[in-house]
Design a protein around this motif. Structure first.
Motif, PDB file in Angstrom:
ATOM      1  N   ALA A 197     -21.019   1.598 -14.628  1.00 56.19           N
ATOM      2  CA  ALA A 197     -20.648   1.733 -16.031  1.00 56.19           C
ATOM      3  C   ALA A 197     -19.137   1.860 -16.200  1.00 56.19           C
ATOM      4  CB  ALA A 197     -21.332   2.951 -16.643  1.00 56.19           C
ATOM      5  N   TYR A 198     -18.590   1.087 -17.128  1.00 57.71           N
ATOM      6  CA  TYR A 198     -17.190   1.257 -17.525  1.00 57.71           C
ATOM      7  C   TYR A 198     -17.134   2.464 -18.459  1.00 57.71           C
ATOM      8  CZ  TYR A 198     -15.520  -3.315 -15.778  1.00 57.71           C
ATOM      9  OH  TYR A 198     -15.146  -4.393 -15.008  1.00 57.71           O
ATOM     10  N   SER A 199     -17.377   3.632 -17.884  1.00 57.53           N
ATOM     11  CA  SER A 199     -17.588   4.837 -18.694  1.00 57.53           C
ATOM     12  C   SER A 199     -16.352   5.262 -19.460  1.00 57.53           C
ATOM     13  CB  SER A 199     -18.053   5.981 -17.790  1.00 57.53           C
ATOM     14  OG  SER A 199     -19.246   5.625 -17.126  1.00 57.53           O
ATOM     15  N   VAL A 200     -15.195   5.168 -18.805  1.00 57.69           N
ATOM     16  CA  VAL A 200     -13.942   5.614 -19.414  1.00 57.69           C
ATOM     17  C   VAL A 200     -12.990   4.419 -19.406  1.00 57.69           C
ATOM     18  CG1 VAL A 200     -12.087   7.302 -19.353  1.00 57.69           C
ATOM     19  CG2 VAL A 200     -14.366   7.926 -18.504  1.00 57.69           C
ATOM     20  N   LYS A 201     -12.993   3.684 -20.497  1.00 58.69           N
ATOM     21  CA  LYS A 201     -12.165   2.478 -20.603  1.00 58.69           C
ATOM     22  C   LYS A 201     -11.228   2.655 -21.792  1.00 58.69           C
ATOM     23  CE  LYS A 201     -12.434  -2.574 -20.910  1.00 58.69           C
ATOM     24  NZ  LYS A 201     -13.345  -3.727 -21.033  1.00 58.69           N
ATOM     25  N   MET A 250     -22.893   4.478 -11.299  1.00 55.58           N
ATOM     26  CA  MET A 250     -21.496   4.672 -10.904  1.00 55.58           C
ATOM     27  C   MET A 250     -20.677   4.779 -12.179  1.00 55.58           C
ATOM     28  SD  MET A 250     -21.296   1.586  -8.116  1.00 55.58           S
ATOM     29  CE  MET A 250     -22.776   1.133  -7.207  1.00 55.58           C
ATOM     30  N   LEU A 251     -19.578   5.553 -12.124  1.00 56.21           N
ATOM     31  CA  LEU A 251     -18.750   5.804 -13.298  1.00 56.21           C
ATOM     32  C   LEU A 251     -17.340   5.301 -13.045  1.00 56.21           C
ATOM     33  CD1 LEU A 251     -19.852   9.516 -13.949  1.00 56.21           C
ATOM     34  CD2 LEU A 251     -20.851   7.439 -14.926  1.00 56.21           C
ATOM     35  N   MET A 252     -16.869   4.441 -13.933  1.00 54.30           N
ATOM     36  CA  MET A 252     -15.551   3.842 -13.745  1.00 54.30           C
ATOM     37  C   MET A 252     -14.518   4.450 -14.678  1.00 54.30           C
ATOM     38  SD  MET A 252     -14.301  -0.104 -14.257  1.00 54.30           S
ATOM     39  CE  MET A 252     -15.634  -0.798 -13.298  1.00 54.30           C
ATOM     40  N   VAL A 253     -13.276   4.529 -14.177  1.00 55.68           N
ATOM     41  CA  VAL A 253     -12.105   4.854 -14.991  1.00 55.68           C
ATOM     42  C   VAL A 253     -11.190   3.637 -14.975  1.00 55.68           C
ATOM     43  CG1 VAL A 253     -10.096   6.353 -15.283  1.00 55.68           C
ATOM     44  CG2 VAL A 253     -12.263   7.316 -14.465  1.00 55.68           C
ATOM     45  N   LYS A 254     -10.809   3.169 -16.147  1.00 57.01           N
ATOM     46  CA  LYS A 254      -9.974   1.976 -16.277  1.00 57.01           C
ATOM     47  C   LYS A 254      -9.015   2.187 -17.437  1.00 57.01           C
ATOM     48  CE  LYS A 254     -10.255  -3.008 -17.123  1.00 57.01           C
ATOM     49  NZ  LYS A 254     -11.119  -4.161 -17.446  1.00 57.01           N
ATOM     50  N   PRO A 255      -7.694   2.001 -17.182  1.00 59.09           N
ATOM     51  CA  PRO A 255      -6.988   1.745 -15.929  1.00 59.09           C
ATOM     52  C   PRO A 255      -7.008   2.971 -15.007  1.00 59.09           C
ATOM     53  CG  PRO A 255      -5.633   1.165 -17.843  1.00 59.09           C
ATOM     54  CD  PRO A 255      -6.780   1.986 -18.335  1.00 59.09           C
ATOM     55  N   ALA A 256      -6.383   2.817 -13.841  1.00 57.18           N
ATOM     56  CA  ALA A 256      -6.397   3.893 -12.852  1.00 57.18           C
ATOM     57  C   ALA A 256      -5.074   4.640 -12.759  1.00 57.18           C
ATOM     58  CB  ALA A 256      -6.766   3.337 -11.480  1.00 57.18           C
ATOM     59  N   LEU A 257      -3.963   3.922 -12.729  1.00 58.68           N
ATOM     60  CA  LEU A 257      -2.684   4.519 -12.337  1.00 58.68           C
ATOM     61  C   LEU A 257      -2.228   5.624 -13.294  1.00 58.68           C
ATOM     62  CD1 LEU A 257      -0.525   4.306 -10.145  1.00 58.68           C
ATOM     63  CD2 LEU A 257       0.680   2.658 -11.583  1.00 58.68           C
ATOM     64  N   ALA A 258      -2.353   5.398 -14.585  1.00 54.33           N
ATOM     65  CA  ALA A 258      -1.919   6.400 -15.567  1.00 54.33           C
ATOM     66  C   ALA A 258      -3.009   7.409 -15.880  1.00 54.33           C
ATOM     67  CB  ALA A 258      -1.467   5.702 -16.854  1.00 54.33           C
ATOM     68  N   TYR A 259      -4.155   7.301 -15.196  1.00 54.32           N
ATOM     69  CA  TYR A 259      -5.303   8.137 -15.545  1.00 54.32           C
ATOM     70  C   TYR A 259      -5.921   8.803 -14.319  1.00 54.32           C
ATOM     71  CZ  TYR A 259      -4.725   5.598 -19.878  1.00 54.32           C
ATOM     72  OH  TYR A 259      -4.188   5.069 -21.039  1.00 54.32           O
ATOM     73  N   ASP A 271     -21.986  14.082 -10.146  1.00 56.90           N
ATOM     74  CA  ASP A 271     -22.388  13.801  -8.770  1.00 56.90           C
ATOM     75  C   ASP A 271     -22.781  12.331  -8.638  1.00 56.90           C
ATOM     76  OD1 ASP A 271     -22.987  14.205  -6.136  1.00 56.90           O
ATOM     77  OD2 ASP A 271     -25.020  14.922  -6.517  1.00 56.90           O
ATOM     78  N   LEU A 272     -21.878  11.452  -9.066  1.00 59.22           N
ATOM     79  CA  LEU A 272     -22.070  10.014  -8.943  1.00 59.22           C
ATOM     80  C   LEU A 272     -20.787   9.401  -8.369  1.00 59.22           C
ATOM     81  CD1 LEU A 272     -23.797   8.996 -12.323  1.00 59.22           C
ATOM     82  CD2 LEU A 272     -24.862   9.097 -10.064  1.00 59.22           C
ATOM     83  N   PRO A 273     -20.889   8.242  -7.721  1.00 64.06           N
ATOM     84  CA  PRO A 273     -19.669   7.588  -7.241  1.00 64.06           C
ATOM     85  C   PRO A 273     -18.722   7.284  -8.397  1.00 64.06           C
ATOM     86  CG  PRO A 273     -21.609   6.597  -6.242  1.00 64.06           C
ATOM     87  CD  PRO A 273     -22.108   7.516  -7.315  1.00 64.06           C
ATOM     88  N   VAL A 274     -17.431   7.525  -8.154  1.00 55.07           N
ATOM     89  CA  VAL A 274     -16.398   7.266  -9.158  1.00 55.07           C
ATOM     90  C   VAL A 274     -15.617   6.023  -8.732  1.00 55.07           C
ATOM     91  CG1 VAL A 274     -14.313   8.150 -10.273  1.00 55.07           C
ATOM     92  CG2 VAL A 274     -16.235   9.690  -9.796  1.00 55.07           C
ATOM     93  N   VAL A 275     -15.422   5.128  -9.696  1.00 54.18           N
ATOM     94  CA  VAL A 275     -14.740   3.856  -9.450  1.00 54.18           C
ATOM     95  C   VAL A 275     -13.411   3.857 -10.196  1.00 54.18           C
ATOM     96  CG1 VAL A 275     -14.926   1.341  -9.594  1.00 54.18           C
ATOM     97  CG2 VAL A 275     -17.009   2.749  -9.376  1.00 54.18           C
ATOM     98  N   ALA A 276     -12.342   3.496  -9.517  1.00 55.19           N
ATOM     99  CA  ALA A 276     -11.031   3.343 -10.148  1.00 55.19           C
ATOM    100  C   ALA A 276     -10.711   1.857 -10.232  1.00 55.19           C
ATOM    101  CB  ALA A 276      -9.954   4.060  -9.340  1.00 55.19           C
ATOM    102  N   TYR A 277     -10.382   1.387 -11.431  1.00 56.40           N
ATOM    103  CA  TYR A 277      -9.989  -0.016 -11.593  1.00 56.40           C
ATOM    104  C   TYR A 277      -8.468  -0.088 -11.667  1.00 56.40           C
ATOM    105  CZ  TYR A 277     -10.644  -4.928 -12.960  1.00 56.40           C
ATOM    106  OH  TYR A 277     -10.641  -6.304 -12.985  1.00 56.40           O
ATOM    107  N   ASN A 278      -7.875  -0.580 -10.580  1.00 55.40           N
ATOM    108  CA  ASN A 278      -6.428  -0.800 -10.474  1.00 55.40           C
ATOM    109  C   ASN A 278      -6.123  -2.116 -11.188  1.00 55.40           C
ATOM    110  OD1 ASN A 278      -4.320  -1.595  -7.595  1.00 55.40           O
ATOM    111  ND2 ASN A 278      -3.718  -0.720  -9.530  1.00 55.40           N
ATOM    112  N   VAL A 279      -5.767  -2.030 -12.475  1.00 58.76           N
ATOM    113  CA  VAL A 279      -5.831  -3.190 -13.363  1.00 58.76           C
ATOM    114  C   VAL A 279      -4.626  -4.121 -13.213  1.00 58.76           C
ATOM    115  CG1 VAL A 279      -7.281  -1.969 -15.024  1.00 58.76           C
ATOM    116  CG2 VAL A 279      -4.791  -1.948 -15.300  1.00 58.76           C
TER     117      VAL A 279
END
Length: 330
Positions: A197-201, A250-259, A271-279
């Motif tokens: 999931a693009y949970s935090v976009k 899975m839970l994504m944060v996008k973008p990654a660098l500023a967040y 308690d789920l895998p966290v995904v960072a999208y280096n945009v």
């Protein structure tokens, strides 16, 4: 009871000592590599704003896939660039659409390589928005019809799973998208296919080069009505919590660098895998500075990726994946 002051030794001497006590480790197994697949033949066209990243037609894709697999990268994130676009993004969910054909081909060439399918309409719609656009008859203002969009996104996810996608990655940010897609996949017999999931976009300025790559710039307005305000952190937790309740895997944060603070919050809270999208812009800024000789590209890239891991990311989606994998093995 008092304790004497103890002076701790700094375990930073030799490289062997540093390796032994290292808290965070970076591996090529952490990476997913984004790919832009397109219609046509003999297409290997470099994206001007993303040096080293290409539009690839299916007839030249095999060599790319075999290189990615040989480097130990675990999977690819597929974005489709179709030749035909319409108001409802019909090329997103066709059996013979570009992402579906690419998925079947990749699973034939490298069955062990994970295929993560981006599930959105923006690359496939003529207006560039992530859902179906309607017009309010009272105000004459355009808006995205959330529920109608969900129906088409479910069709897209099911067609991608039928083609062999290992993971569905919905980037559309419609309300209730995880619940709808989970129900659609389960009903179609794909209970085993997880949702990234693009949970935090965030409604970010770091997406500019990607929109060149995916040909998905909105033709009017922007996406702020369905992407998050960069100023908000507590909202990120609410959004992620909602996706967890709806069945995200899975839970994504996008973008990654500023967040990176948000990456850490999700890691601590769920308690789920966290995904960072280096945009895309994070990638392009490093490439531009390296081209000018202002930075050491290798050390900057590896330090940045290590930072995502230290912040709590389990998986990193990055356009640096191939270079980083080579450097880590070198």
């Amino acid at each position: 009871m008092s304790y004497p002051i103890v002076r701790h030794r700094r375990l930073r001497g030799s490289q062997a000592m540093r390796n032994l006590v290292r808290e965070t480790r970076l591996s090529m197994h952490d990476f997913l590599y984004p790919l832009f697949v397109t219609e046509g033949t003999d297409v290997r066209s470099e994206i001007p704003s993303m040096p080293g990243v290409f539009h690839l037609s299916l007839d030249v894709l095999e060599a790319e896939i075999r290189e990615i697999a040989s480097l130990g990268i675990q999977g690819v994130l597929l974005f489709g660039v179709p030749s035909h676009k319409d108001e409802i993004g019909s090329e997103a969910y066709g059996h013979e659409s570009i992402v579906q054909r690419a998925t079947r081909a990749i699973k034939g060439w490298a069955p062990e390589l994970l295929v993560v399918a981006d599930t959105c309409l923006c690359q496939f719609t003529s207006h560039g928005h992530c859902g179906v656009v309607k017009k309010d008859e009272r105000t004459n203002n355009a808006y995205v019809d959330n529920d109608l969009s969900l129906e088409l996104l479910v069709k897209t996810a099911v067609s991608q799973a039928e083609a062999g996608a290992d993971i569905i990655a919905p980037s559309n940010m419609m309300d209730g998208y995880v619940l709808a897609i989970r129900a659609g996949l389960d009903e179609a017999g794909f209970e085993h296919v997880p949702i990234m999931a693009y949970s935090v976009k965030y409604a970010s300025s770091f997406y500019g080069p990607f929109r060149d790559a995916a040909h998905s710039t909105p033709q009017f307005g922007d996406r702020k009505t369905y992407q998050m305000d960069p100023a908000n952190a507590r909202e990120a937790i609410r959004e992620a919590e909602s996706d967890v309740r709806e069945g995200a895997d899975m839970l994504m944060v996008k973008p990654a660098l500023a967040y990176m603070d948000i990456i850490r919050e999700l890691k601590d809270q769920f308690d789920l895998p966290v995904v960072a999208y280096n945009v895309s812009a994070e990638y392009s800024m490093i490439k531009a500075a390296a081209a000018q000789g202002w930075i050491d590209e290798r050390s900057i890239v590896l330090e940045t990726l290590l930072g995502f891991k230290r912040a709590g990311a389990d998986i990193v989606i990055t356009y640096h994946a191939k270079d980083a994998a080579r450097w880590l093995q070198g």
